[in-house]
Design an enzyme around this catalytic site. Structure first.
Site, PDB file in Angstrom:
ATOM      1  N   GLU A   1       6.407  25.300  14.547  1.00 13.25           N
ATOM      2  CA  GLU A   1       5.528  24.268  14.146  1.00 13.25           C
ATOM      3  C   GLU A   1       5.561  23.029  15.421  1.00 13.25           C
ATOM      4  OE1 GLU A   1       5.890  24.293   9.310  1.00 13.25           O
ATOM      5  OE2 GLU A   1       6.961  22.773  10.652  1.00 13.25           O
TER       6      GLU A   1
ATOM      7  N   GLU B   1       5.859  31.028   6.626  1.00 10.36           N
ATOM      8  CA  GLU B   1       6.413  29.768   5.671  1.00 10.36           C
ATOM      9  C   GLU B   1       5.310  29.684   4.796  1.00 10.36           C
ATOM     10  OE1 GLU B   1       8.079  26.246   6.900  1.00 10.36           O
ATOM     11  OE2 GLU B   1       9.123  27.014   8.647  1.00 10.36           O
TER      12      GLU B   1
END
Length: 469
Positions: free
Chosen positions: A178, A361
């Site tokens: 991320e 995720e």
């Protein structure tokens, strides 16, 4: 652990590629959120250690000094992962645990991850290892962190050393987790470590993060890595109205939340809309940078949680208006499974060179409690089912998805939220460190058991059909 099937159960549609045992089901954690032992066995401070020491930075003044005590309980945690039937485990190596300040290897850190990898492989679980999950060593931050171009080269050094010492047992490598959060939350808003706030900071940090990714790729491959990628968080975007200004806001939001990372990786340039969004900020691009960043990868990891419903802010940006009367998690995020399907199909159309996808995720925070030895997290079970359904729709539309990782294996230190948010499939009592699988974990366990049984039945039938009369 009980074998009683929780209600509701999880299922996959007949014929879904996710029934295929080659499709990976996994769960994930990150080192800083679960390990604890922040000053033991040669581990040096990282930026989140420093940030957590700021008054008001972390909810309730919490720290990750102990977290889930995974540094001592790793064996039981991996055995639990195996008992639940997962094919793969997404973890991160703590940079400040593996490398000393002088760049040399910390033997105790290598030994720790050695044991973890060996235990995973003994259970037949594929390790997906992330190099950078936000925990930059503080000594590198003291030299400028991601605002210093040299940090990108230090990530490549980390990739080289980690893969030389541990890469023989790693199934897949992730360079960055991320980068949007590291750049924007860490350098744009200051909500995350290192706590800097400014659009120019964020744009510069993003470029150096992506450059680090580009430099780490060849370092990993030189040491035999065959599956190398990056993980990015993405957001589904909708317009608050059909007014031209709000439709323009959607374009700006997509550029910020999604294309800021993906366009450099798959188009070799930053989205033009960023110049409109942040007119005073320019990435510090040097000759050859974008070719490094856009080098082909073996997979892309997609983290998906929610939708943003946006409108024009009346200037040159957008505002997330949100929607009333929608289902939300305890974190306040809208539950919007269709967004997972939509972003995947959209990316496949926008990027013809998109590599195979892993959903690295997907999960939710809920108010979970152990009552009579059970954690009834029925909303999470429904959440998982609906997102698996949406994922199946994307696969049927032609998106090449190879795996799904629930976030997270267990409740843990949730960054600025401390221990107030529980994302885990497994409940953690932070006073006793007791682990209790929630109904969602048991539902996934039952689904994966059925998949193995069906696979075994098909294999047996195939062998019988080929056997001589």
């Amino acid at each position: 652990m009980t074998d009683t099937l929780p209600t509701p159960a999880l299922d996959l549609p007949p014929g879904s590629p996710m029934w295929n045992p080659d499709f990976l089901f996994g769960a994930g954690t990150s080192a800083y959120q679960v390990e604890g032992a922040v000053s033991e066995d040669g581990r040096t401070p990282c930026i989140w250690d420093t940030f957590a020491g700021r008054p008001g930075a972390i909810r309730d003044g919490a720290s990750a000094a102990i977290a889930c005590d995974h540094y001592r309980r790793w064996q039981d945690d991996i055995d639990l992962l195996a008992t639940l039937g997962f094919d793969a485990y997404r973890l991160s190596f703590a940079w400040s645990r593996l490398l000393r300040e002088d760049g040399s290897v910390n033997p105790a850190g290598v030994a720790f991850y050695d044991r973890i990898l060996d235990r995973l492989l003994a259970h037949g679980i594929k390790p997906f290892v992330t190099l950078y999950h936000w925990d930059l060593p503080q000594h590198l931050q003291d030299r400028g962190g991601w605002l210093n171009r040299d940090t990108a080269h230090r990530l490549a050094d980390f990739a080289d050393l980690a893969s030389r010492h541990l890469g023989d047992r790693v199934h897949a490598w992730t360079t960055l987790n991320e980068p949007w959060c590291s750049a924007w939350l860490g350098h744009g808003t200051g909500l995350h470590a290192p706590g800097l706030a400014g659009e120019a900071y964020a744009v510069e940090a993003m470029h150096h993060l992506l450059l680090g990714h580009g430099l780490a790729l060849p370092a990993l491959r030189a040491n035999g890595a065959r599956q190398v990628g990056i993980v990015t968080n993405v957001t589904a975007i909708s317009a608050d109205t059909q007014r031209p200004a709000d439709l323009q806001a959607v374009d700006l939001a997509r550029a910020c939340y999604n294309h800021w990372v993906l366009d450099p990786l798959f188009k070799g340039h930053y989205p033009e809309a960023l110049a409109s969004l942040w007119p005073a900020a320019r990435p510090p691009i040097r000759e050859g940078d974008m070719a490094l960043i856009a080098a082909p990868m073996d997979y892309i990891g997609i983290n998906y949680y929610f939708r943003a419903n946006v409108r024009s802010d009346g200037e040159h940006g957008f505002a997330d208006k949100g929607l009333d009367r929608v289902e939300r998690t305890v974190m306040g995020w809208e539950v919007y499974p269709a967004g997972l399907r939509d972003v995947l199909i959209g990316f496949a159309g926008r990027y013809p060179n998109l590599p195979p996808v892993h959903i690295t995720e997907n999960g939710m925070s809920s108010d979970d409690h152990v009552i009579d030895g059970r954690v009834d997290d029925e909303q999470r079970v429904r959440y998982l089912q609906r997102h698996l359904d949406a994922l199946g729709q994307a696969i049927r539309a032609g998106v090449d998805v190879r795996g799904y990782f629930a976030w997270s294996l267990m409740d843990n230190f949730e960054w600025t939220e401390g221990y107030a948010q529980r994302f885990g499939l497994v409940h953690v009592d932070y006073d006793t460190q007791a682990r209790v699988p929630k109904d969602s974990a048991l539902a996934l366990q039952a689904l994966l058991r059925r998949r193995r049984e069906l696979s075994g039945a098909r294999t047996g039938a195939s062998r019988a059909a080929r056997a001589p009369a």
